[in-house]
Design an enzyme around this catalytic site. Structure first.
Site, PDB file in Angstrom:
ATOM      1  N   ASP A   1       0.867  -1.171   0.000  1.00 26.17           N
ATOM      2  CA  ASP A   1       0.000   0.000   0.000  1.00 26.17           C
ATOM      3  C   ASP A   1       0.908   1.227   0.000  1.00 26.17           C
ATOM      4  O   ASP A   1       2.064   1.166   0.426  1.00 26.17           O
ATOM      5  CB  ASP A   1      -0.930  -0.008   1.215  1.00 26.17           C
TER       6      ASP A   1
ATOM      7  N   GLU B   1     -17.701   9.921   3.801  1.00 25.21           N
ATOM      8  CA  GLU B   1     -17.090   8.621   4.094  1.00 25.21           C
ATOM      9  C   GLU B   1     -16.112   8.279   2.984  1.00 25.21           C
ATOM     10  O   GLU B   1     -16.390   8.466   1.808  1.00 25.21           O
ATOM     11  CB  GLU B   1     -18.145   7.522   4.253  1.00 25.21           C
TER      12      GLU B   1
END
Length: 858
Positions: free
Chosen positions: A262, A610
């Site tokens: 990541d 979100e």
């Protein structure tokens, strides 16, 4: 032909082995490795790998996104967000969605190269999709990217995604390289993901909940990449975790391909987790554990690998192992070969957002629609309605439908547009009604500003990122800033789409002493100065609006400057306004609605609230996650006001996660969970509300009553979480209503005793007992008798059944031996144990919706 072959053979023979398309990928990669310096080898492990001209190696980017269509690109097809796709329980349709997506990626990629554009981030043949983390807690902002809370459903959907993206397994070239992320125990919170240490995850939870989808993608789908996550598991960062990357992924599952980090996860070793002292040690730790490609925002730790070799921390032979996997991946894409040899390189641009893909986006959106409540058959709406009202912050909102990690579609049918298409002209009254979350409304002061005797802001633009040199253009702006390069739009005439900067400046004379607020956000670098003092700075890869309070004194003048610079690899956006906040008053809205009985309220959340690691500071929201799962208070109040006015209320909830809607079940007559529906989401919603499509979606996540039903967010134990370990939510996993009714008969298992390696076919009669044609999703759950520590039930099979009114058929759900596999604490592995099992079948995970048949495994 024979002469041609003779003349062409010597030229072909002069090619080096790594350039020879007739050789195997591994042989070619091994040859190329022998020709590289150690520094070149290290650079090929960067996610942005530079070209090596002396060997004819092109620049290559590993980071592109295709979560629900090609992301960070314009004029593509935008499909529904994955959690919405999961609600379809239709992996065959999901496969077609990603087959179409891979067509569009290939077409856009090769078109860009043919036009002389650089192989860049977000337009490459490596796509970091799908996200198969388990959506264990509705507060997680990135749960929308997943396929829900269930390991089996996530596995089925994830396998379909990978196969659609990578193309037929037997093809000479891979269409794309898909990526299973984020390996393995990862589902928030966003605010602590760079430091979180998960040291109490039970083996049962690990093997039954968090690992199955990854295992399925590796073994059943042949996924070509796995991305390791940010946080630590048992004290070791996931990208430096030998147990995850070696013992489980490679030794147990046999994964032979690329592990990518990541972005920033390797540098986290020494900047956040503090398990390494510097970049040199972090690079050796990451590589030795099994991470092949490092992604960074800036500053590669893997650039230090040659130094790590010189210091004896890692060997060059170890680096060669990683590079071999990386180069095989590139060769399998055709990256080292001529386009003429690669069939996927010839996909034309005409496929991008063609009619077939538009229809696919609509079909997927329709199947995602999940009807949660329909009191007194409020829906479908009658065609003879003279007037309806469409209210709410998501009604006339295109970007909300696009979700996150998205591209920009050619056109969007939003909810208001979709509903207007069903009614005569002038018969739909629209009012925003309220904001998504703010209890106040901003009265803009933008028009009260002036500079050099001219109203508004003076805008100055440069074709560099430093606001230096001769400006390209200077112009006056009189409306609040809302500019974007999406769709190839310049900020102003002559301003480049990339590598540019801007200064917006004005003077504001305060009429009175008061607190004003600045509302601003940008994709790019933005600084807000007032009277020369910096009051806000953002440096972001997506536009998130911030609210900045500021006290002004009556009679004083304030110099306002907004400085902006486009960030490399990203489209540029900027929004800016400021003014006075006043309380929301719904009396004016109610007065507008006189004579209108039916009100459709389109609310919920959006990706402004979100998402991934977001600097959102509204009450109930933190870092892209939520601290309270209820509908935001301002929307609850608006619905209460509408109900008190006697309106028939239809609530269309758009969100990527479960909302605690207990109050709304009392306030609203009907509730449609519409997720983030993509470019045709508004059309799908309208088709469902007016009965042109009979909804069949089922919840892929549990809808809890409120936050009190949730355990601590950072606790990864499954106890009390999801339908598998809790029984009394507001709406159950697998639940969803139809405009017709179905009756499920007594299932026949074929045999009631089987061996532990046998398949079992469960035949289930089903009848459409209503007056409309419809689709039911028959679900089969398994529970092991006497397993007190195990799940209440766990999904192990499902099938979609479409039936005409009054018709009966038999649904057959095949259960392989793995359907009876559970964690065995003695052997510490997944096994099919002898004993009695209950097969629970029906149309939701609620006990009242399930029937039971028992089988014995000998």
């Amino acid at each position: 032909m024979f002469l041609s072959f003779l003349f062409s053979t010597p030229a072909f023979a002069q090619k080096l082995p790594y350039q020879n398309p007739n050789l195997g990928s591994e042989e070619r990669a091994k040859d190329l490795i022998t020709r590289l310096t150690l520094e070149e080898k290290a650079s090929l492990l960067f996610d942005q790998s530079p070209a090596i001209p002396r060997l004819g190696i092109k620049k290559f980017n590993w980071w592109s996104e295709a979560l629900h269509g090609l992301a960070n690109n314009d004029n593509v097809t935008v499909f529904p967000e994955p959690v919405g796709m999961a609600a379809s329980f239709d992996d065959s349709l999901v496969y077609r969605v990603f087959e179409a997506t891979s067509d569009e990626v290939r077409a856009k990629y090769h078109e860009a190269l043919r036009n002389g554009k650089e192989n860049r981030r977000f337009l490459s043949l490596s796509v970091w999709t799908p996200n198969v983390n388990i959506f264990r807690d509705p507060r997680w902002g990135r749960g929308q990217e997943t396929y829900g809370e269930d390991p089996y459903l996530t596995s089925r959907m994830g396998v379909a995604v990978v196969k659609g993206l990578q193309g037929p397994a037997g093809s000479r070239y891979r269409k794309l390289l898909a990526c299973a992320k984020h390996f393995a125990v990862h589902s928030g919170p966003e605010w602590s993901r760079h430091t979180l240490n998960l040291y109490q995850v039970k083996p049962r939870d690990l093997y039954e909940t968090y690992l199955p989808a990854f295992r399925s993608l590796v073994i059943d789908a042949g996924v070509r990449q796995v991305m390791c996550a940010y946080q630590r598991l048992d004290d070791e960062p996931c990208c430096g975790n030998n147990r995850l990357l070696q013992t489980i992924l490679r030794d147990s599952w046999g994964f032979k391909h690329v592990v990518v980090s990541d972005c920033g996860a390797i540098t986290d070793f020494y900047t956040s987790h503090k398990v390494s002292s510097d970049a040199v040690h972090a690079s050796a730790k990451g590589a030795l554990a099994g991470t092949d490609v490092e992604c960074v925002w800036e500053g590669y730790a893997y650039k230090s690998l040659p130094e790590a070799v010189s210091r004896g921390l890692i060997t060059e032979q170890e680096i060669d192992k990683h590079l071999l996997r990386v180069l095989i991946g590139r060769i399998d894409l055709g990256d080292l070969d001529e386009d003429a040899l690669v069939p996927w390189a010839n996909i034309p641009m005409s496929v991008v957002n063609n009619e077939a893909h538009r229809k696919l986006a609509l079909d997927m959106a329709l199947e995602s629609m999940t009807l949660l409540q329909n009191r007194n058959n409020t829906l479908p709406l009658k065609r003879n309605l003279k007037k309806i009202a469409v209210i709410g912050p998501n009604a006339d909102n295109d970007p909300m439908l696009w979700g996150n990690y998205n591209g920009k579609p050619v056109r969007t049918i939003n909810i208001l547009h979709g509903l207007r298409s069903k009614m005569p002209a002038g018969s739909v009254l629209y009012d925003k009604g309220c904001d998504l979350v703010e209890n106040k409304v901003t009265q803009s002061y933008f028009s009260q500003c002036s500079i050099d005797g001219k109203k508004g802001f003076k805008a100055t633009y440069w074709n560099n990122r430093e606001l230096k040199g001769e400006p390209v253009i200077t112009e006056q702006i009189t409306n609040p800033l809302k500019l974007t390069t999406a769709g190839q739009h310049e900020f102003a005439s002559g301003v480049q789409l990339e590598n540019f900067s801007a200064l917006y400046e004005t003077e504001f004379a305060a009429a009175q002493t008061e607190e004003i607020v600045f509302k601003c956000g940008a994709t790019g670098s933005m600084q807000l100065y007032v009277n020369g003092t910096l009051v806000n700075r953002t440096n972001n890869w997506r536009t998130l609006l911030s609210r900045i309070p500021y006290k002004v004194e009556g009679g004083k003048k304030y110099k306002i400057e907004v400085r902006f610079a486009q960030l490399n690899n990203w489209q540029a956006n900027i929004e800016f306004d400021f003014g006075r906040e006043v309380d929301v008053d719904f009396s004016g809205l109610i007065n507008k609605l006189k004579g209108i009985e039916v009100v459709i309220f389109a609310g919920g959340l959006s990706t402004l609230l979100e998402g991934e690691e977001m600097p959102v500071s509204y009450p109930g929201f933190k870092g892209g996650d939520r601290t309270d799962i209820q509908l935001p208070e301002v929307q609850r109040n608006c619905l209460k006001a509408l109900k008190a006015a006697g309106k028939k209320l239809i609530f269309v909830n758009c969100s990527g996660s479960a909302i605690g809607m207990a109050p709304e079940t009392e306030t609203c007559d009907a509730i449609l969970q519409a997720w983030y529906g993509g470019e045709s989401g508004g059309q799908a919603i309208a088709d469902v509300l007016f009965g042109d499509y009979n909804p069949s979606g089922k919840l892929p996540v549990t809808f809890y009553s409120d936050t009190t039903q949730l355990a601590d967010f950072e606790d990864y134990s499954m106890k009390g979480r999801t339908y598998r370990y809790m029984a009394d939510p507001l709406f159950q996993f697998g639940f969803g209503l139809s405009y017709t009714t179905f009756s499920i008969g007594t299932a026949q298992p074929g045999k009631t005793e089987i061996r532990n390696n046998e398949n079992l076919d469960l035949s289930i009669p089903i009848t459409n007992t209503g007056k409309r044609n419809g689709t039911e999703i028959v679900q089969v759950y398994v529970r092991k008798t006497g397993d007190s520590d195990g799940p209440l039930k766990t999904l192990r099979g499902f099938t979609r059944v479409t039936l005409a009114a009054g018709k009966t058929t038999t649904a057959v759900v095949s259960l392989p031996p793995s359907a009876f596999e559970f964690f065995d604490s003695n052997s510490r592995k997944m096994t099919v144990a002898a004993g009695e099992y209950e097969l629970l079948y029906g149309n939701s995970s609620a006990e009242k919706d399930l029937k039971v048949v028992k089988v014995v495994i000998k």
